[in-house]
Write a protein that holds these residues in place. Sequence first.
Motif, PDB file in Angstrom:
ATOM      1  N   MET A  79      -5.975  -5.719   8.243  1.00 24.96           N
ATOM      2  CA  MET A  79      -4.911  -4.939   7.613  1.00 24.96           C
ATOM      3  C   MET A  79      -4.238  -4.037   8.638  1.00 24.96           C
ATOM      4  SD  MET A  79      -4.238  -5.509   4.433  1.00 24.96           S
ATOM      5  CE  MET A  79      -3.418  -3.986   3.955  1.00 24.96           C
ATOM      6  N   PRO A  80      -2.910  -4.050   8.705  1.00 25.60           N
ATOM      7  CA  PRO A  80      -2.217  -3.156   9.631  1.00 25.60           C
ATOM      8  C   PRO A  80      -2.238  -1.716   9.148  1.00 25.60           C
ATOM      9  CG  PRO A  80      -0.632  -4.357   8.286  1.00 25.60           C
ATOM     10  CD  PRO A  80      -1.983  -4.911   7.951  1.00 25.60           C
ATOM     11  N   GLY A  81      -2.207  -0.797  10.086  1.00 27.39           N
ATOM     12  CA  GLY A  81      -2.099   0.623   9.757  1.00 27.39           C
ATOM     13  C   GLY A  81      -3.391   1.276   9.312  1.00 27.39           C
ATOM     14  N   ILE A  82      -4.527   0.590   9.443  1.00 24.78           N
ATOM     15  CA  ILE A  82      -5.813   1.164   9.048  1.00 24.78           C
ATOM     16  C   ILE A  82      -6.342   2.039  10.184  1.00 24.78           C
ATOM     17  CG2 ILE A  82      -8.185   0.685   8.378  1.00 24.78           C
ATOM     18  CD1 ILE A  82      -6.116  -0.034   6.271  1.00 24.78           C
ATOM     19  N   ASN A  83      -6.786   3.232   9.863  1.00 23.66           N
ATOM     20  CA  ASN A  83      -7.315   4.156  10.868  1.00 23.66           C
ATOM     21  C   ASN A  83      -8.800   3.854  11.102  1.00 23.66           C
ATOM     22  OD1 ASN A  83      -8.083   6.266  12.513  1.00 23.66           O
ATOM     23  ND2 ASN A  83      -7.379   7.883  11.159  1.00 23.66           N
ATOM     24  N   ASN A  84      -9.074   2.888  11.966  1.00 22.86           N
ATOM     25  CA  ASN A  84     -10.460   2.501  12.231  1.00 22.86           C
ATOM     26  C   ASN A  84     -11.237   3.607  12.928  1.00 22.86           C
ATOM     27  OD1 ASN A  84     -10.426  -0.273  11.204  1.00 22.86           O
ATOM     28  ND2 ASN A  84      -8.989  -0.670  12.864  1.00 22.86           N
TER      29      ASN A  84
ATOM     30  N   LEU B  57     -20.273  -1.857   5.195  1.00 19.54           N
ATOM     31  CA  LEU B  57     -19.848  -1.572   6.560  1.00 19.54           C
ATOM     32  C   LEU B  57     -19.171  -2.789   7.191  1.00 19.54           C
ATOM     33  CD1 LEU B  57     -22.929   0.468   7.833  1.00 19.54           C
ATOM     34  CD2 LEU B  57     -20.684   1.354   7.197  1.00 19.54           C
ATOM     35  N   ILE B  58     -19.739  -3.967   6.950  1.00 14.75           N
ATOM     36  CA  ILE B  58     -19.117  -5.190   7.475  1.00 14.75           C
ATOM     37  C   ILE B  58     -17.736  -5.386   6.860  1.00 14.75           C
ATOM     38  CG2 ILE B  58     -19.301  -7.706   7.530  1.00 14.75           C
ATOM     39  CD1 ILE B  58     -22.356  -7.339   7.648  1.00 14.75           C
ATOM     40  N   SER B  59     -17.624  -5.141   5.547  1.00 12.99           N
ATOM     41  CA  SER B  59     -16.318  -5.265   4.881  1.00 12.99           C
ATOM     42  C   SER B  59     -15.310  -4.286   5.457  1.00 12.99           C
ATOM     43  CB  SER B  59     -16.482  -5.024   3.375  1.00 12.99           C
ATOM     44  OG  SER B  59     -17.346  -5.977   2.793  1.00 12.99           O
ATOM     45  N   LEU B  60     -15.766  -3.052   5.771  1.00 13.73           N
ATOM     46  CA  LEU B  60     -14.870  -2.064   6.378  1.00 13.73           C
ATOM     47  C   LEU B  60     -14.318  -2.553   7.711  1.00 13.73           C
ATOM     48  CD1 LEU B  60     -16.552   1.423   5.808  1.00 13.73           C
ATOM     49  CD2 LEU B  60     -14.231   0.762   5.131  1.00 13.73           C
ATOM     50  N   VAL B  61     -15.200  -3.115   8.531  1.00 11.92           N
ATOM     51  CA  VAL B  61     -14.776  -3.615   9.849  1.00 11.92           C
ATOM     52  C   VAL B  61     -13.775  -4.747   9.698  1.00 11.92           C
ATOM     53  CG1 VAL B  61     -15.554  -4.758  11.955  1.00 11.92           C
ATOM     54  CG2 VAL B  61     -16.904  -2.889  10.993  1.00 11.92           C
ATOM     55  N   LEU B  62     -14.080  -5.704   8.813  1.00  7.54           N
ATOM     56  CA  LEU B  62     -13.179  -6.847   8.619  1.00  7.54           C
ATOM     57  C   LEU B  62     -11.840  -6.398   8.043  1.00  7.54           C
ATOM     58  CD1 LEU B  62     -15.687  -9.494   7.189  1.00  7.54           C
ATOM     59  CD2 LEU B  62     -14.783  -9.319   9.519  1.00  7.54           C
ATOM     60  N   PHE B  63     -11.885  -5.475   7.093  1.00  6.37           N
ATOM     61  CA  PHE B  63     -10.648  -4.965   6.496  1.00  6.37           C
ATOM     62  C   PHE B  63      -9.790  -4.269   7.546  1.00  6.37           C
ATOM     63  CE2 PHE B  63      -8.248  -1.807   3.926  1.00  6.37           C
ATOM     64  CZ  PHE B  63      -7.622  -2.687   3.054  1.00  6.37           C
ATOM     65  N   GLY B  64     -10.443  -3.502   8.422  1.00  5.62           N
ATOM     66  CA  GLY B  64      -9.714  -2.804   9.470  1.00  5.62           C
ATOM     67  C   GLY B  64      -9.094  -3.737  10.484  1.00  5.62           C
ATOM     68  N   LEU B  65      -9.694  -4.913  10.664  1.00  8.66           N
ATOM     69  CA  LEU B  65      -9.172  -5.871  11.635  1.00  8.66           C
ATOM     70  C   LEU B  65      -7.973  -6.648  11.101  1.00  8.66           C
ATOM     71  CD1 LEU B  65     -12.484  -7.333  13.120  1.00  8.66           C
ATOM     72  CD2 LEU B  65     -10.912  -5.732  14.223  1.00  8.66           C
TER      73      LEU B  65
ATOM     74  N   LEU C 163       0.818  -1.206   0.000  1.00  3.05           N
ATOM     75  CA  LEU C 163       0.000   0.000   0.000  1.00  3.05           C
ATOM     76  C   LEU C 163       0.855   1.260   0.000  1.00  3.05           C
ATOM     77  CD1 LEU C 163      -2.880  -0.934   2.474  1.00  3.05           C
ATOM     78  CD2 LEU C 163      -2.980  -0.812  -0.009  1.00  3.05           C
ATOM     79  N   ASN C 164       2.147   1.103   0.293  1.00  2.95           N
ATOM     80  CA  ASN C 164       3.044   2.252   0.313  1.00  2.95           C
ATOM     81  C   ASN C 164       3.912   2.348  -0.934  1.00  2.95           C
ATOM     82  OD1 ASN C 164       2.162   3.158   2.811  1.00  2.95           O
ATOM     83  ND2 ASN C 164       3.639   1.916   3.932  1.00  2.95           N
ATOM     84  N   PHE C 165       3.592   1.567  -1.975  1.00  2.00           N
ATOM     85  CA  PHE C 165       4.346   1.655  -3.219  1.00  2.00           C
ATOM     86  C   PHE C 165       4.188   3.042  -3.827  1.00  2.00           C
ATOM     87  CE2 PHE C 165       4.194   1.291  -7.909  1.00  2.00           C
ATOM     88  CZ  PHE C 165       5.540   1.030  -8.117  1.00  2.00           C
TER      89      PHE C 165
END
Length: 276
Positions: free
Chosen positions: A214-219, A204-212, A78-80
């Motif tokens: 993936m590191p560095g996500i601003n939940n 919304l469910i996908s957002l929660v799962l993605f945040g759990l 994600l930092n490429f």
Amino acid sequence: MAQRSLPCPHCGALIDARENSCPWCGTRRPGIWARLTGRGTRGDNGDWQINAIIAANVVYFLLSLLISGHGSLDGNPLNFLSPDQRSLMLLGATGSVPVFAYGRFWTLISASYLHGGLLHIFFNMMALRQIGPWVSAEFGPNRMFAIYTLSGVVGYIASCLAGVSVTIGASAAVCGLIGALFYFGKARGGSYGAAVSREVSGWLISLVLFGLVMPGINNWGHGGGVVGGVVLARLLGFRAQKRDTSGHRIIALACAVLTVFALSWGCLLAYTVLFL
């Protein structure tokens, strides 16, 4: 022979083609207008506002790369092709450190136009391109832009209060649009409202799962953005409830002025530090 229903060219509500005025927004002769113009959707879908937001994000991202000394080498995809920390701080990264330690409150807006890498901005702009027109269709372009801007601010305020030191990205603002659609589905009701609620609930469910995972996500930013979008949608209303007013236009204009100020101020500070 039964008369078919047509969507009002202004608010999009389905109405009888024989109606003299839309019962939802008051547009005169909506059936005649839709047939003459061939418009099957809202008269103003807000595409130019969405394109302007995307263009501002891309230009600001390119500027952050231009003034960077080097990109990130931490191995995170994600930092490429990412700007360095100094350029992000100069241009307006937000968080508890910039806001509380240095009083840079304008970064609550500018941070929504900064991204940490090529994939970061790509995914956020793809989400905006998908969700933005839908919100604009149901709320109108002015309310869409106000929700986008102010829910991003709410998300970043939540981040600051939660102690997130530095954060960037348009995802808090995009989450605000998702929150607005969630409110719309619940308030609109009926089969269409239920369909909107189901789809947005999946996001919304996908957002929660993605945040759990993936590191560095601003939940905190995501959650604050969703809550901000719900509250703003309730306060501003959607097209099926009330038509666009001068108040909505004034709010959108104020958001535009504040956004231009924040981005311009970030550019000025960066120029002052780097070249003077």
